[in-house]
Motif scaffolding. Structure first.
Motif, short mmCIF file in Angstrom:
data_model
loop_
_atom_site.label_atom_id
_atom_site.label_comp_id
_atom_site.label_asym_id
_atom_site.label_seq_id
_atom_site.Cartn_x
_atom_site.Cartn_y
_atom_site.Cartn_z
N ASP A 261 0.84 -1.20 0.00
CA ASP A 261 0.00 0.00 0.00
C ASP A 261 0.88 1.25 0.00
O ASP A 261 1.62 1.49 0.96
CB ASP A 261 -0.90 -0.02 1.24
CG ASP A 261 -1.80 1.20 1.33
OD1 ASP A 261 -1.81 2.03 0.39
OD2 ASP A 261 -2.49 1.35 2.37
N PRO A 262 0.79 2.11 -1.04
CA PRO A 262 1.61 3.33 -1.07
C PRO A 262 1.35 4.28 0.08
O PRO A 262 2.19 5.15 0.37
CB PRO A 262 1.23 3.97 -2.41
CG PRO A 262 0.67 2.86 -3.23
CD PRO A 262 -0.01 1.93 -2.27
N ASN A 263 0.20 4.15 0.75
CA ASN A 263 -0.11 5.03 1.88
C ASN A 263 0.48 4.54 3.20
O ASN A 263 0.41 5.24 4.21
CB ASN A 263 -1.63 5.16 2.03
CG ASN A 263 -2.27 5.81 0.82
OD1 ASN A 263 -1.76 6.79 0.29
ND2 ASN A 263 -3.38 5.25 0.36
N HIS A 264 1.05 3.35 3.20
CA HIS A 264 1.58 2.75 4.42
C HIS A 264 2.89 3.46 4.81
O HIS A 264 3.71 3.79 3.97
CB HIS A 264 1.84 1.27 4.17
CG HIS A 264 1.99 0.43 5.40
ND1 HIS A 264 3.04 0.57 6.28
CD2 HIS A 264 1.23 -0.58 5.89
CE1 HIS A 264 2.92 -0.31 7.25
NE2 HIS A 264 1.83 -1.03 7.04
N ASN A 376 -2.65 -3.94 6.56
CA ASN A 376 -1.36 -3.29 6.82
C ASN A 376 -0.40 -4.10 7.69
O ASN A 376 0.65 -3.59 8.08
CB ASN A 376 -1.59 -1.91 7.45
CG ASN A 376 -2.39 -1.98 8.74
OD1 ASN A 376 -2.46 -3.01 9.40
ND2 ASN A 376 -3.01 -0.86 9.09
#
Length: 441
Positions: A261-264, A376
């Motif tokens: 996930d790029p938002n992680h 996540n």
């Protein structure tokens, strides 16, 4: 009846229904029924260990397990590989080898079985598990450890972790002397050749914690270790009515994942960071151990600890069942990580008051196999109980899993009333969780 009176009556009826107590349905196991893939002919002397399962393109299932105790007498083969072409209902033995802690995986057009016999060992099948090569040593003069944990495919390579024992100063269960080592090889290479593998650098648990070998570990505020340790020996926790001991802290049975996930916070846009999630032996529950491996431009790999945004080191991370062997499987369809682990229910019971059939320390409960999912690898949602037995002696634990279409196929290290203990079970059981993606909420 006028419309106004009708509406009032409807409102009153709705309110009455809303106030009626609703009895919640209890959790029902998703896959308590099983097929016995293997059964020990000597439950007291020949335990069965290390179940591994793999689903091939086309639907074939490949499974493996090993025999312990009397199953290793007279130089007999003790690791067995089987296949099923009817969704796990029947199994045919295909291979018999001599290695332990081994797992199945694919690379290129081949199926491999990699474990250890002191040194790392590997065997290959080029016909979908029908026939197997002889096993080949990948190292010389070393001591390794693991279980049938997961395998990760990325960047045209296969990645998996084995754990090398470094040093012999630990006389007890030596999990503090283990270094999780990420191994990498090209998918299209011959993985029975040692030169085709790259090994990450080593990080030994005992070296990370000041005071570890003096039994004064500098860890405070979250109760680790839970019971005292007595390096290099075991610390007696209870002596009556059954002896129970605690070995020094450590990590083991490593799974490897990448954060997608790029938002992680831990996302690596270069795709060169791999996180290692390990069983944390702390004598408590609910924590896994954490490390990461970073690949460099020259192909080398460095093992290090992760850090929080505050700069604080993250060696331990909350995880349901992190105190026991667990298995992580990534589902690209849902972009979720699935966790198969053991559920603890009474780790705060005084050790001297545990029932005699409970194995080892209070945190060592092995008869409730449960499933969680996460986006996540940190926040876990309970998906369901896979299998539960009525007795803590009849284990469902140390399980491996793979995705088979809409289902999860699971192979468990299990036991029934004839088993020697929850640790030394007499069965390898096959379970199927149907439509597992429908458990997401």
């Amino acid at each position: 009846m006028t419309p106004t009176l009708f509406r009032r009556g409807l409102l009153l009826a709705t309110a009455a229904i809303a106030l009626t107590p609703v009895r919640a349905a209890p959790i029902r196991p998703l896959a308590n029924d099983y097929i016995a893939l293997a059964e020990s002919p000597d439950p007291q002397g020949m335990p069965l260990y290390t179940p591994s399962i793999l689903r091939l393109d086309g639907g074939r299932l490949v499974a493996a397990y090993e025999r312990g105790g009397t199953g290793r007498a007279n130089n007999a083969a003790y690791a067995f590989i089987l296949t099923s072409d009817d969704h796990g209902r029947t199994w045919t033995q295909r291979g018999a080898l001599r290695m332990t802690h081994a797992r199945l995986f694919t690379a290129g057009k081949s199926v491999y079985y990699l474990g250890q016999k002191g040194d790392l060992q590997i065997a290959r099948s080029d016909d979908r598990g029908e026939t197997w090569s002889g096993q080949v040593a990948l190292t010389q003069g070393q001591s390794w450890h693991q279980s049938a944990c997961n395998v990760w495919h990325a960047n045209g390579h296969v990645y998996l972790v084995m754990e090398r024992r470094v040093g012999k100063d630990n006389k007890a269960w030596p999990v503090g002397s283990l270094a999780p080592v990420l191994l990498r090889a090209r998918e299209d290479a011959d993985l029975t050749q040692a030169t085709n593998w790259t090994f990450a650098s080593e990080l030994v648990f005992a070296d990370l914690i000041p005071g570890y070998r003096q039994n004064q570990p500098e860890l405070e505020y979250f109760g680790v270790p839970f019971f005292p340790q007595a390096f290099p020996d075991r610390h007696p926790v209870a002596t009556s009515p059954k002896r129970r001991t605690n070995s020094p802290m450590g990590w083991l049975e490593t799974n490897v994942v990448q954060i997608t996930d790029p938002n992680h916070l831990w996302f690596d846009p270069a795709g060169r960071t791999f996180h290692l999630f390990m069983r944390a032996h702390t004598a408590g529950t609910g924590y896994a151990a954490l490390a990461k491996v970073v690949e460099h431009a020259d192909g080398s790999m460095t093992t290090q600890l992760e850090r929080a945004p505050s700069g604080k080191t993250l060696l331990f991370l909350p995880m349901p069942g992190g105190q026991m062997r667990f298995h992580v499987c990534y589902d690209a369809t849902t972009k979720l990580y699935w966790l198969l682990s053991s559920q603890a229910t009474d780790s705060m019971t005084r050790p001297d008051r545990l029932p005699p059939e409970r194995y080892d320390l209070p945190n060592n409960e092995r008869h409730r196999l449960v499933l969680h999912f996460s986006k996540n690898m940190v926040d876990w949602c309970f998906a369901g109980a896979v299998a539960i037995t009525a007795s803590p002696k009849e284990a469902r634990h140390y399980a491996s899993m793979d995705i088979d279409g809409d289902d999860l196929v699971i192979l468990s290290r299990s036991g029934d009333a004839r088993a020697k203990s929850a640790h030394d079970g007499n069965l390898i059981t096959f379970h199927r969780v149907r439509d597992f993606r429908g458990l997401v909420y």
